[in-house]
Write a protein that holds these residues in place. Structure first.
Motif, short mmCIF file in Angstrom:
data_model
loop_
_atom_site.label_atom_id
_atom_site.label_comp_id
_atom_site.label_asym_id
_atom_site.label_seq_id
_atom_site.Cartn_x
_atom_site.Cartn_y
_atom_site.Cartn_z
N SER A 390 56.46 45.31 87.42
CA SER A 390 54.86 45.15 86.68
C SER A 390 55.03 45.10 85.33
CB SER A 390 54.09 47.19 87.75
OG SER A 390 54.66 47.30 89.07
N ILE A 391 53.89 44.01 85.87
CA ILE A 391 52.95 43.13 84.43
C ILE A 391 51.62 43.85 84.02
CG2 ILE A 391 52.87 41.92 82.12
CD1 ILE A 391 55.21 40.81 83.38
N ALA A 392 51.46 44.70 82.77
CA ALA A 392 49.37 45.03 83.11
C ALA A 392 48.98 43.81 82.02
CB ALA A 392 49.41 46.01 83.22
N VAL A 393 48.03 43.15 82.05
CA VAL A 393 47.21 42.96 81.07
C VAL A 393 45.61 43.50 81.00
CG1 VAL A 393 48.74 40.88 80.64
CG2 VAL A 393 46.22 40.85 82.47
N HIS A 394 45.33 43.86 79.40
CA HIS A 394 43.77 44.27 79.43
C HIS A 394 43.02 43.82 78.53
CE1 HIS A 394 47.95 47.06 80.45
NE2 HIS A 394 46.55 47.90 80.79
N GLN A 395 41.65 43.73 78.83
CA GLN A 395 40.84 43.65 78.42
C GLN A 395 39.66 44.18 77.08
OE1 GLN A 395 40.64 42.07 75.34
NE2 GLN A 395 40.07 39.25 76.15
N PHE A 396 39.12 44.40 76.31
CA PHE A 396 38.91 45.45 76.16
C PHE A 396 36.96 45.30 76.50
CE2 PHE A 396 35.79 46.67 72.15
CZ PHE A 396 35.52 48.02 72.47
N TYR A 397 36.35 46.05 77.05
CA TYR A 397 36.30 46.24 77.69
C TYR A 397 34.34 45.56 77.56
CZ TYR A 397 32.62 49.63 76.01
OH TYR A 397 31.83 50.77 75.12
N GLU A 398 34.51 45.71 76.13
CA GLU A 398 32.76 45.00 75.76
C GLU A 398 33.64 43.46 75.88
OE1 GLU A 398 31.70 46.82 71.58
OE2 GLU A 398 31.36 48.60 72.53
N TRP A 399 34.23 43.08 75.52
CA TRP A 399 34.54 41.59 76.11
C TRP A 399 34.66 40.87 76.75
CZ3 TRP A 399 39.29 41.77 71.71
CH2 TRP A 399 38.62 42.47 70.29
N ASP A 400 34.44 39.53 77.12
CA ASP A 400 34.59 38.62 78.24
C ASP A 400 36.01 38.65 78.94
OD1 ASP A 400 34.64 37.22 80.56
OD2 ASP A 400 33.46 35.33 79.70
N TYR A 401 36.64 38.93 80.24
CA TYR A 401 37.98 39.72 80.05
C TYR A 401 38.50 37.93 80.88
CZ TYR A 401 35.81 40.29 84.87
OH TYR A 401 35.85 40.74 86.49
N LYS A 402 37.56 37.05 81.50
CA LYS A 402 38.00 36.22 82.26
C LYS A 402 38.76 34.94 81.62
CE LYS A 402 33.71 36.63 85.39
NZ LYS A 402 32.87 37.71 84.21
N PRO A 403 38.36 34.98 80.44
CA PRO A 403 39.39 33.44 79.85
C PRO A 403 40.36 34.30 79.59
CG PRO A 403 36.92 33.75 78.07
CD PRO A 403 37.45 35.37 79.48
#
Length: 467
Positions: A390-403
């Motif tokens: 399993s590989i998981a990527v995360h984005q800080f909740y205040e930033w747009d994760y879509k790009p």
């Protein structure tokens, strides 16, 4: 940057294992679901998940106290009916304009079979409480996810997992369960009683009905020695097969723009427990974000700085009971995408992900998590029929994760990945049908148990191709 200690930057990486969406229910939700509240709240109070990425305003909120109240609610309540635990899913599994219900009042360990080490656990029980209650009885699960805030029913329904090359997801520990269906009828199922329903219900996304109780296989309480160390990510990838084979539990985190990885292993031991360390994970993540703020304009300088800070760091060890070393507290919020790949394909996929991030200077500071999970035979398990990584990527909740996620998801799909049901992805019914050999079998059971789609919100109608 004098306050950026080596220890805190080591600790930040483990905070990425907040991968299953951690934290607590927002105060607004807690007040609406308080145990002393009426069974149903007619007020239209908004709901959001832990990260804030999923929201809805249900027509009704409900907190049934027992199975009888739940059955009555299912018969009368506005649809779609969706159950929510701690709000730790990032995908739109929960949002509904119908009825949002919690099983927080249907919780607790109700029975333990001493000879078989099996336990009957009510569906609303949070994993942390379950672990503590089992430990008091001298028992533990064979594995735990790195976050323990989820409800048992939610964890089962989405194939929540930990890491260990020979250990399956929490759904594989199921020996039987009780399910209240759209008709209000309660069904008990296991491998012998209504086995097709059992196979479908072990990972069901809440689409078959509401789970009220599960029989879980446990084992005698045991201790683990947790070891953490830092190494170049390429060295970690080259040794990944050996590390998976050598250690009971193994995982690592790649620190973006650093070339470095944090390895974590857990192995059984009879050694005495060591003092619990101070949890600095959240502070470490905030410091990592500060590095991004200061040095994000120069990936090379950012890489040099992190390598200097981590260079020469000695491994750290801790001994404690398994549920304390396998699960940790997380507080810094994020949105997440996680895919499960054939194990042999995962190292190449991670290399592509790292290259994509760093060539395109994608804005991210959360580490990337790499774990392993054993194969199983559960129809909608992402681990069906194959040993997985399993590989998981995360984005800080205040930033747009879509790009970020839009750039990474094609790599997962190229390598035959299956998304975690509780994590963000863009797949639709035809995609799922192509990657799950038992997809049609599940659809058949779902249609039989819930022909009118009482438990299907718009997202699940899209997933299952229901008009």
């Amino acid at each position: 940057m004098n306050h950026l200690s080596r220890r805190s930057l080591l600790q930040f990486a483990t905070a990425a294992s907040a991968l299953a969406a951690t934290g607590t229910i927002p105060a607004l939700v807690q007040s609406a679901f308080a145990n002393d509240a009426p069974t149903a709240q007619p007020k239209t109070l908004p709901w959001r998940n832990w990260s804030g990425g999923q929201t809805c305003t249900p027509a009704m909120r409900a907190a049934p106290a027992d199975e009888a109240e739940l059955a009555d609610l299912i018969a009368k309540a506005a649809t779609p009916i969706r159950a929510v635990g701690a709000g730790h899913s990032f995908s739109p599994l929960v949002p509904t304009n119908g009825t949002l219900l919690t099983l927080d009042r249907i919780a607790g360990v109700t029975a333990i079979e001493a000879k078989t080490h099996q336990a009957d656990i009510l569906a609303g029980t949070r994993l942390a409480r379950m672990s503590d209650d089992l430990a008091k009885a001298g028992l533990a699960l064979d594995n735990m996810p790195d976050i323990n805030k989820q409800s048992l029913a939610g964890a089962i329904s989405t194939a929540t997992h930990g890491t260990g090359s020979e250990i399956g997801s929490l759904s594989t520990f199921l020996q039987g369960l009780r399910l209240v269906t759209a008709s209000g009828k309660a069904i008990d199922c296991d491998a012998k009683r209504q086995p097709e329903i059992f196979q479908a219900a072990r990972v069901s996304l809440g689409a078959l009905g509401i789970i009220t109780k599960a029989r879980i296989q446990a084992r005698p309480l045991y201790k683990l020695k947790r070891r953490t160390w830092v190494a170049p990510v390429e060295e970690m990838l080259e040794q990944v097969s050996a590390l998976e084979a050598k250690n009971r539990n193994f995982e690592f985190y790649y620190i973006p723009y650093s070339g470095m990885a944090l390895g974590i292993s857990n192995n059984e031991t009879d050694e005495a427990e060591t003092p619990a360390p101070v949890n600095e994970d959240d502070d470490g993540l905030r410091q990592l974000k500060m590095l991004d703020d200061w040095l994000g304009w120069s990936p090379g300088l950012r890489r040099w700085t992190i390598q200097k800070i981590l260079g020469g760091m000695e491994p750290e060890e801790r001994v404690d009971f398994s549920h304390k070393t396998l699960s940790t507290e997380r507080g810094v919020r994020f949105n997440e995408m996680e895919y499960h790949l054939p194990r042999e394909a995962a190292p190449a996929a991670l290399r592509e992900i790292i290259e994509t991030i760093e060539k395109n200077n994608i804005k991210v500071f959360f580490p990337i998590e790499f774990r392993t999970v054993a194969a199983d035979d559960i129809w909608l398990s992402p681990f069906y029929g194959r040993k997985s990584a399993s590989i998981a990527v995360h984005q800080f909740y205040e930033w747009d994760y879509k790009p970020y996620f839009t750039a990474i998801e094609p790599i997962f799909r190229k390598h035959d990945g299956r998304p975690h049901w509780g994590k963000l992805n863009t797949l639709e019914a035809a995609d799922f049908a192509a990657i799950y050999p038992k997809w049609k079998d599940f659809l058949k059971v779902r249609a039989e148990l819930d022909p009118k789609g009482k438990f299907l919100n718009p997202y699940l109608r899209k997933v299952f191709g229901v008009a």
